[in-house]
Design a protein around this motif. Structure first.
Motif, PDB file in Angstrom:
ATOM      1  N   ARG A  57      30.674  33.437  31.720  1.00  0.00           N
ATOM      2  CA  ARG A  57      30.816  32.091  32.423  1.00  0.00           C
ATOM      3  C   ARG A  57      29.879  32.141  33.758  1.00  0.00           C
ATOM      4  NH1 ARG A  57      36.612  30.346  34.405  1.00  0.00           N
ATOM      5  NH2 ARG A  57      35.450  28.243  34.772  1.00  0.00           N
ATOM      6  N   ILE A  58      29.282  31.364  34.081  1.00  0.00           N
ATOM      7  CA  ILE A  58      28.134  31.316  35.260  1.00  0.00           C
ATOM      8  C   ILE A  58      29.033  31.308  36.477  1.00  0.00           C
ATOM      9  CG2 ILE A  58      26.275  29.984  36.580  1.00  0.00           C
ATOM     10  CD1 ILE A  58      25.629  28.617  33.796  1.00  0.00           C
ATOM     11  N   GLY A  59      28.383  32.433  37.368  1.00  0.00           N
ATOM     12  CA  GLY A  59      29.313  32.651  38.523  1.00  0.00           C
ATOM     13  C   GLY A  59      30.498  33.339  38.734  1.00  0.00           C
ATOM     14  N   LYS A  60      30.843  33.913  37.305  1.00  0.00           N
ATOM     15  CA  LYS A  60      31.792  34.756  37.230  1.00  0.00           C
ATOM     16  C   LYS A  60      31.347  36.340  37.086  1.00  0.00           C
ATOM     17  CE  LYS A  60      34.965  31.445  37.833  1.00  0.00           C
ATOM     18  NZ  LYS A  60      36.008  31.547  39.046  1.00  0.00           N
ATOM     19  N   GLY A  61      31.911  36.847  35.907  1.00  0.00           N
ATOM     20  CA  GLY A  61      31.718  38.082  35.615  1.00  0.00           C
ATOM     21  C   GLY A  61      32.500  39.213  35.986  1.00  0.00           C
ATOM     22  N   THR A  62      32.223  40.383  35.478  1.00  0.00           N
ATOM     23  CA  THR A  62      32.976  41.840  35.942  1.00  0.00           C
ATOM     24  C   THR A  62      33.288  41.895  37.155  1.00  0.00           C
ATOM     25  OG1 THR A  62      31.933  42.675  33.798  1.00  0.00           O
ATOM     26  CG2 THR A  62      32.974  43.964  35.552  1.00  0.00           C
ATOM     27  N   TYR A  63      32.238  41.685  38.107  1.00  0.00           N
ATOM     28  CA  TYR A  63      32.681  42.092  39.540  1.00  0.00           C
ATOM     29  C   TYR A  63      33.521  41.008  40.063  1.00  0.00           C
ATOM     30  CZ  TYR A  63      29.336  45.867  38.554  1.00  0.00           C
ATOM     31  OH  TYR A  63      28.587  46.872  37.781  1.00  0.00           O
ATOM     32  N   ALA A  64      33.307  39.973  39.762  1.00  0.00           N
ATOM     33  CA  ALA A  64      34.168  38.808  40.301  1.00  0.00           C
ATOM     34  C   ALA A  64      35.481  38.928  39.885  1.00  0.00           C
ATOM     35  CB  ALA A  64      33.838  37.485  39.936  1.00  0.00           C
ATOM     36  N   ALA A  65      35.688  39.487  38.771  1.00  0.00           N
ATOM     37  CA  ALA A  65      37.049  39.665  38.114  1.00  0.00           C
ATOM     38  C   ALA A  65      37.699  40.883  39.048  1.00  0.00           C
ATOM     39  CB  ALA A  65      37.137  39.913  36.552  1.00  0.00           C
ATOM     40  N   LEU A  66      37.045  41.846  39.114  1.00  0.00           N
ATOM     41  CA  LEU A  66      37.485  42.899  40.190  1.00  0.00           C
ATOM     42  C   LEU A  66      38.066  42.578  41.498  1.00  0.00           C
ATOM     43  CD1 LEU A  66      35.052  45.657  38.619  1.00  0.00           C
ATOM     44  CD2 LEU A  66      37.580  45.717  38.403  1.00  0.00           C
ATOM     45  N   GLN A  71      51.053  47.414  29.682  1.00  0.00           N
ATOM     46  CA  GLN A  71      51.319  48.178  30.851  1.00  0.00           C
ATOM     47  C   GLN A  71      52.024  47.626  31.848  1.00  0.00           C
ATOM     48  OE1 GLN A  71      47.608  50.593  31.857  1.00  0.00           O
ATOM     49  NE2 GLN A  71      46.913  49.820  29.969  1.00  0.00           N
ATOM     50  N   LEU A  72      53.406  47.980  32.285  1.00  0.00           N
ATOM     51  CA  LEU A  72      53.885  47.324  33.355  1.00  0.00           C
ATOM     52  C   LEU A  72      54.128  48.379  34.434  1.00  0.00           C
ATOM     53  CD1 LEU A  72      55.475  44.964  34.624  1.00  0.00           C
ATOM     54  CD2 LEU A  72      57.536  45.530  33.221  1.00  0.00           C
ATOM     55  N   ASN A  73      53.759  48.160  35.707  1.00  0.00           N
ATOM     56  CA  ASN A  73      53.778  49.413  36.483  1.00  0.00           C
ATOM     57  C   ASN A  73      53.504  48.772  38.033  1.00  0.00           C
ATOM     58  OD1 ASN A  73      54.011  51.803  37.275  1.00  0.00           O
ATOM     59  ND2 ASN A  73      52.500  52.882  36.003  1.00  0.00           N
ATOM     60  N   ARG A  74      53.809  49.806  39.101  1.00  0.00           N
ATOM     61  CA  ARG A  74      53.544  49.101  40.421  1.00  0.00           C
ATOM     62  C   ARG A  74      52.134  49.406  40.465  1.00  0.00           C
ATOM     63  NH1 ARG A  74      58.117  49.075  43.433  1.00  0.00           N
ATOM     64  NH2 ARG A  74      59.930  49.817  42.589  1.00  0.00           N
ATOM     65  N   THR A  75      51.548  48.378  41.630  1.00  0.00           N
ATOM     66  CA  THR A  75      50.364  48.421  41.986  1.00  0.00           C
ATOM     67  C   THR A  75      50.024  49.516  42.568  1.00  0.00           C
ATOM     68  OG1 THR A  75      50.953  47.045  43.867  1.00  0.00           O
ATOM     69  CG2 THR A  75      50.134  45.665  41.889  1.00  0.00           C
ATOM     70  N   ARG A  76      50.737  50.117  43.564  1.00  0.00           N
ATOM     71  CA  ARG A  76      50.287  51.453  44.328  1.00  0.00           C
ATOM     72  C   ARG A  76      50.050  52.392  43.481  1.00  0.00           C
ATOM     73  NH1 ARG A  76      54.628  54.876  44.185  1.00  0.00           N
ATOM     74  NH2 ARG A  76      56.839  53.931  43.967  1.00  0.00           N
ATOM     75  N   LEU A  77      50.395  52.563  41.995  1.00  0.00           N
ATOM     76  CA  LEU A  77      50.089  53.564  41.253  1.00  0.00           C
ATOM     77  C   LEU A  77      48.589  53.446  40.388  1.00  0.00           C
ATOM     78  CD1 LEU A  77      53.615  54.238  39.351  1.00  0.00           C
ATOM     79  CD2 LEU A  77      52.288  55.387  41.512  1.00  0.00           C
ATOM     80  N   GLY A  78      47.962  52.177  40.463  1.00  0.00           N
ATOM     81  CA  GLY A  78      46.766  51.921  40.016  1.00  0.00           C
ATOM     82  C   GLY A  78      46.797  51.007  38.969  1.00  0.00           C
ATOM     83  N   LEU A  79      45.814  50.109  38.909  1.00  0.00           N
ATOM     84  CA  LEU A  79      45.778  49.364  37.679  1.00  0.00           C
ATOM     85  C   LEU A  79      44.337  49.748  36.963  1.00  0.00           C
ATOM     86  CD1 LEU A  79      45.744  46.497  35.842  1.00  0.00           C
ATOM     87  CD2 LEU A  79      44.726  45.466  37.851  1.00  0.00           C
ATOM     88  N   PRO A  80      44.489  49.901  36.014  1.00  0.00           N
ATOM     89  CA  PRO A  80      43.083  50.412  34.802  1.00  0.00           C
ATOM     90  C   PRO A  80      42.781  48.816  34.414  1.00  0.00           C
ATOM     91  CG  PRO A  80      45.255  50.888  33.775  1.00  0.00           C
ATOM     92  CD  PRO A  80      45.567  50.368  35.028  1.00  0.00           C
ATOM     93  N   PHE A  81      41.467  48.805  34.843  1.00  0.00           N
ATOM     94  CA  PHE A  81      40.827  47.361  34.513  1.00  0.00           C
ATOM     95  C   PHE A  81      39.411  47.308  34.717  1.00  0.00           C
ATOM     96  CE2 PHE A  81      40.194  42.615  35.981  1.00  0.00           C
ATOM     97  CZ  PHE A  81      40.325  42.067  34.878  1.00  0.00           C
ATOM     98  N   LEU A  82      38.742  47.010  33.633  1.00  0.00           N
ATOM     99  CA  LEU A  82      37.229  46.957  33.591  1.00  0.00           C
ATOM    100  C   LEU A  82      36.485  48.325  33.759  1.00  0.00           C
ATOM    101  CD1 LEU A  82      36.637  43.287  34.802  1.00  0.00           C
ATOM    102  CD2 LEU A  82      37.327  44.279  32.364  1.00  0.00           C
ATOM    103  N   GLY A  83      37.178  49.389  33.469  1.00  0.00           N
ATOM    104  CA  GLY A  83      36.451  50.659  33.709  1.00  0.00           C
ATOM    105  C   GLY A  83      36.858  51.186  35.004  1.00  0.00           C
TER     106      GLY A  83
END
Length: 327
Positions: free
Chosen positions: A102-111, A244-256
């Protein structure tokens, strides 16, 4: 269909399809008889019978082993001609927090969105579809397209493109086609609306088949998981990988990356991939296969990828080591 067949649209499609590969033999051959080839394509579209399915297969191994299915250049021109006109219709079906193709979106916008939600919520649920592109069922996708478009001639061409490839009987889209990106992203748009509008999940993001839900309530995510699993299996005829269901303080693996509430790290596999690709660039530079300009064009996106995380020391150590090996 008149917009798709318009010669100006076909010329634009040729330009887009050839972008970044102007001197490839297939592009040069097509360009040599450009107007003749475009008129032939226009006639195919007008008749509703297009030449598709001329694929070249090869494997890529980053970030994981995948079979890429590259269509002939003339088919790529067709794909761009279709999506130049159809893009707004696919766009209208997307929710705000869908980020792929999508125009104006992408990997870094998702991150960026993921970082916002990870700071705000205590729990996350991460889901993705098992062998997503290979598991897309043709009949389900065709039904979705029939609800999006009403022109039979257009649908017929889309169906021909879909039927030109199978990973297994009546399933699969070829990784590498522009149309595949649009079709696959649209395949999950109904699930997006289900999650946001029926399950009432406030914090959600999807990049292709990588989906993340956030909440303060672990039970809300567990309930959503069951409903999403049923939706994917019954309506989309696909299956999810282990959740994967976990606490956010433990870190979310997402897009590398591993996204924490107040910082972001590279995943180990991303570090390995960075080292391997940078070593290749330096080796090809020393051996004279690639020019300085070629090496820079390949290295800059890799360096930019690491700069979106707290990886300065790692990046510096790798580059210093490689520079020390260069004569």
């Amino acid at each position: 269909m008149p917009q798709i067949m318009d010669m100006d649209n076909l010329r634009l499609a040729f330009w887009k399809a050839g972008k970044g590969k102007r001197y490839a033999s297939s592009v040069l051959a097509y360009q040599e008889k450009l107007e003749e080839n475009l008129r032939a394509l226009r006639e195919q579209i007008r008749r509703g019978k297009v030449e598709v399915g001329d694929y070249r297969y090869f494997f890529v191994y980053e970030p994981k082993k995948r079979e890429i299915c590259a269509s002939a250049f003339r088919e790529q021109v067709l794909h761009h001609a279709l999506m130049n006109v159809c893009h707004p219709y696919f766009e209208r079906a997307q929710i705000y927090d869908s980020y792929a193709s999508r125009i104006g979106k992408g990997t870094y916008a998702a991150l960026g969105r993921a970082r916002q939600h990870t700071r705000r919520y205590d729990w996350f649920l991460k889901l993705d579809v098992r062998k997503f592109f290979a598991s897309i069922q043709h009949d389900v996708l065709k039904g979705q397209l029939a609800r999006l478009f009403k022109e039979e001639d257009l649908l017929s061409i889309c169906y021909q493109i879909i039927d030109s490839y199978e990973a297994s009987p009546d399933r699969g889209l070829p990784i590498g086609n522009l149309t595949s990106q649009y079709f696959a992203n649209h395949y999950l748009s109904g699930l997006d609306h289900f999650i946001k509008e029926e399950l009432k999940i406030k914090a959600y993001a999807r990049y292709m088949d990588d989906m993340v839900l956030w909440s303060q309530d672990k039970q809300e995510l567990q309930t959503a998981r069951l409903a999403i699993t049923d939706f994917v299996e019954e309506r989309l005829c696909c299956a999810l990988k282990p959740l994967q269901l976990n606490r956010t303080r433990l870190g979310l693996p997402f897009l590398g990356y591993r996204v924490h509430p107040h910082y972001m790290r590279l995943l180990q596999k991303s570090k390995v991939r960075f080292i391997r690709k940078m070593e290749r660039i330096y080796r090809y530079k020393v051996e004279g296969y690639w020019s300085e300009e070629d090496c820079q064009s390949r290295a800059l996106p890799l360096i930019a990828f690491t700069q979106h995380s707290d990886a300065g020391s790692f990046r510096k150590s790798v580059l210093l080591r490689l520079e020390g090996q260069t004569p």
